[in-house]
Scaffold this motif. Structure first.
Motif, PDB file in Angstrom:
ATOM      1  N   UNK A  99       0.836  -1.210   0.000  1.00 36.55           N
ATOM      2  CA  UNK A  99       0.000   0.000   0.000  1.00 36.55           C
ATOM      3  C   UNK A  99       0.870   1.259   0.000  1.00 36.55           C
ATOM      4  N   UNK A 100       2.061   1.170   0.608  1.00 39.38           N
ATOM      5  CA  UNK A 100       3.005   2.288   0.546  1.00 39.38           C
ATOM      6  C   UNK A 100       3.288   2.683  -0.897  1.00 39.38           C
ATOM      7  N   UNK A 101       3.502   1.662  -1.735  1.00 42.13           N
ATOM      8  CA  UNK A 101       3.929   1.901  -3.106  1.00 42.13           C
ATOM      9  C   UNK A 101       2.766   2.214  -4.040  1.00 42.13           C
ATOM     10  N   UNK A 102       1.589   2.338  -3.461  1.00 37.87           N
ATOM     11  CA  UNK A 102       0.425   2.846  -4.185  1.00 37.87           C
ATOM     12  C   UNK A 102       0.023   4.211  -3.632  1.00 37.87           C
ATOM     13  N   UNK A 103       0.933   4.783  -2.843  1.00 39.89           N
ATOM     14  CA  UNK A 103       0.663   6.062  -2.172  1.00 39.89           C
ATOM     15  C   UNK A 103      -0.634   6.009  -1.367  1.00 39.89           C
ATOM     16  N   UNK A 104      -0.986   4.824  -0.907  1.00 41.05           N
ATOM     17  CA  UNK A 104      -2.219   4.634  -0.141  1.00 41.05           C
ATOM     18  C   UNK A 104      -3.432   5.223  -0.870  1.00 41.05           C
ATOM     19  N   UNK A 105      -3.368   5.181  -2.212  1.00 37.62           N
ATOM     20  CA  UNK A 105      -4.422   5.687  -3.108  1.00 37.62           C
ATOM     21  C   UNK A 105      -4.514   7.202  -3.142  1.00 37.62           C
ATOM     22  N   UNK A 106      -3.564   7.901  -2.546  1.00 37.31           N
ATOM     23  CA  UNK A 106      -3.571   9.365  -2.616  1.00 37.31           C
ATOM     24  C   UNK A 106      -3.337   9.810  -4.057  1.00 37.31           C
ATOM     25  N   UNK A 107      -3.967  10.900  -4.480  1.00 35.26           N
ATOM     26  CA  UNK A 107      -3.788  11.364  -5.863  1.00 35.26           C
ATOM     27  C   UNK A 107      -2.457  12.065  -6.094  1.00 35.26           C
ATOM     28  N   UNK A 108      -1.772  12.432  -5.014  1.00 37.03           N
ATOM     29  CA  UNK A 108      -0.501  13.151  -5.140  1.00 37.03           C
ATOM     30  C   UNK A 108       0.600  12.377  -4.436  1.00 37.03           C
ATOM     31  N   UNK A 109       1.670  12.128  -5.157  1.00 40.25           N
ATOM     32  CA  UNK A 109       2.869  11.543  -4.572  1.00 40.25           C
ATOM     33  C   UNK A 109       3.998  12.555  -4.644  1.00 40.25           C
ATOM     34  N   UNK A 110       4.791  12.630  -3.599  1.00 41.29           N
ATOM     35  CA  UNK A 110       5.920  13.555  -3.567  1.00 41.29           C
ATOM     36  C   UNK A 110       7.198  12.758  -3.343  1.00 41.29           C
ATOM     37  N   UNK A 142      -4.288  15.619   4.246  1.00 31.85           N
ATOM     38  CA  UNK A 142      -3.487  14.755   5.105  1.00 31.85           C
ATOM     39  C   UNK A 142      -2.273  14.259   4.336  1.00 31.85           C
ATOM     40  N   UNK A 143      -1.317  13.729   5.070  1.00 30.67           N
ATOM     41  CA  UNK A 143      -0.083  13.242   4.468  1.00 30.67           C
ATOM     42  C   UNK A 143       0.383  11.957   5.141  1.00 30.67           C
ATOM     43  N   UNK A 144       1.325  11.304   4.492  1.00 24.32           N
ATOM     44  CA  UNK A 144       2.039  10.178   5.099  1.00 24.32           C
ATOM     45  C   UNK A 144       3.475  10.211   4.583  1.00 24.32           C
ATOM     46  N   UNK A 145       4.431  10.606   5.418  1.00 23.16           N
ATOM     47  CA  UNK A 145       5.835  10.549   4.995  1.00 23.16           C
ATOM     48  C   UNK A 145       6.282   9.093   4.947  1.00 23.16           C
ATOM     49  N   UNK A 146       7.070   8.730   3.931  1.00 22.14           N
ATOM     50  CA  UNK A 146       7.348   7.310   3.689  1.00 22.14           C
ATOM     51  C   UNK A 146       8.816   7.062   3.340  1.00 22.14           C
ATOM     52  N   UNK A 147       9.523   6.449   4.278  1.00 25.08           N
ATOM     53  CA  UNK A 147      10.879   5.986   3.982  1.00 25.08           C
ATOM     54  C   UNK A 147      10.849   4.678   3.210  1.00 25.08           C
ATOM     55  N   UNK A 148       9.683   4.056   3.121  1.00 25.04           N
ATOM     56  CA  UNK A 148       9.558   2.763   2.445  1.00 25.04           C
ATOM     57  C   UNK A 148      10.035   2.818   0.993  1.00 25.04           C
ATOM     58  N   UNK A 149       9.937   3.971   0.377  1.00 27.46           N
ATOM     59  CA  UNK A 149      10.341   4.114  -1.015  1.00 27.46           C
ATOM     60  C   UNK A 149      11.858   4.049  -1.211  1.00 27.46           C
ATOM     61  N   UNK A 150      12.625   4.332  -0.158  1.00 27.61           N
ATOM     62  CA  UNK A 150      14.058   4.583  -0.316  1.00 27.61           C
ATOM     63  C   UNK A 150      14.825   3.462  -1.002  1.00 27.61           C
ATOM     64  N   UNK A 151      14.451   2.227  -0.716  1.00 31.63           N
ATOM     65  CA  UNK A 151      15.163   1.115  -1.319  1.00 31.63           C
ATOM     66  C   UNK A 151      14.992   1.019  -2.824  1.00 31.63           C
TER      67      UNK A 151
END
Length: 218
Positions: free
Chosen positions: A115-126, A159-168
């Motif tokens: 779900x992290x790698x789907x941006x939790x369905x958010x329309x905006x990824x940063x 709302x937001x969710x900062x994600x280190x999961x992407x780093x790899x």
């Protein structure tokens, strides 16, 4: 809070530009302003989601592939010790327990992690990057910039969710966003309007009392 379920409602570009302008007032060492931000929407967002989810699934099928996807800097310690490992476990099992994911349910764990790698369905990824020439202190500056952005987003009903999961998956992400060869990935973030009906968004992490982490000197 970290929001883990979003509505598909678009966020106007002018709102995003305003949030970034507010965030840019963050302090930085000698005003270096080292942050770089890539805003993904529409096809660019969906394309990155597809690429990283494929890689994530491939690692599940063949764990040896994980060696191809390494973080550029160590976000977490090489060796976990208390109390940090205890807090990490409390967080993980608290979230998974809420979602009904048992300790040995690897399929559900994989799906939830993805779900992290789907941006939790958010329309905006940063995606946030930093020039490699910069020092460790610039990561502190980046953190203050991101916190500004997150607080400003709340002020605009987002709302937001900062994600280190992407780093790899930087080797996939950086070419996709067009980052220069001198840039490293700091982390990603999901941004949008929270799905208030989602069970996952009722999850709240505990906080240590200030008495436990502060020392007063007279």
């Amino acid at each position: 809070m970290s929001t883990r379920a979003f509505l598909p409602t678009p966020v106007p570009r002018e709102t995003l530009e305003h949030l970034l302008a507010l965030a840019s007032r963050a302090p930085s060492g000698t005003n270096t302003q080292p942050w770089k931000v890539y805003v993904l929407q529409g096809a660019s967002r969906d394309g990155l989601v597809a690429k990283v989810c494929r890689a994530h699934d491939a690692i599940r099928a063949n764990p040896e592939l994980a060696a191809q996807y390494q973080e550029e800097y160590a976000y977490y310690p090489e060796k976990w010790v208390s109390p940090y490992i205890d807090r990490r476990r409390e967080n993980g099992w608290g979230l998974y327990g809420l979602l009904g994911i048992g300790k040995g349910d690897k399929d559900k764990m994989h799906a939830q992690h993805q779900r992290n790698f789907k941006f939790f369905d958010a329309p905006v990824g940063l995606m946030f990057t930093l020039d490699r020439v910069m020092g460790r202190g610039s990561l502190v500056d980046h953190g203050m910039f991101m916190q500004n952005l997150m607080v400003a987003a709340r002020g605009h009903g987002l709302h937001t969710c900062p994600q280190a999961a992407w780093n790899g998956f930087a080797s996939i992400i950086l070419p996709h966003i067009g980052a220069g060869a001198d840039e490293m990935l700091v982390c990603g973030m999901s941004l949008g309007y929270a799905d208030e009906s989602a069970l996952v968004n009722t999850f709240r992490t505990p906080r240590v009392s200030p008495q436990d982490f502060s020392t007063w000197l007279d």
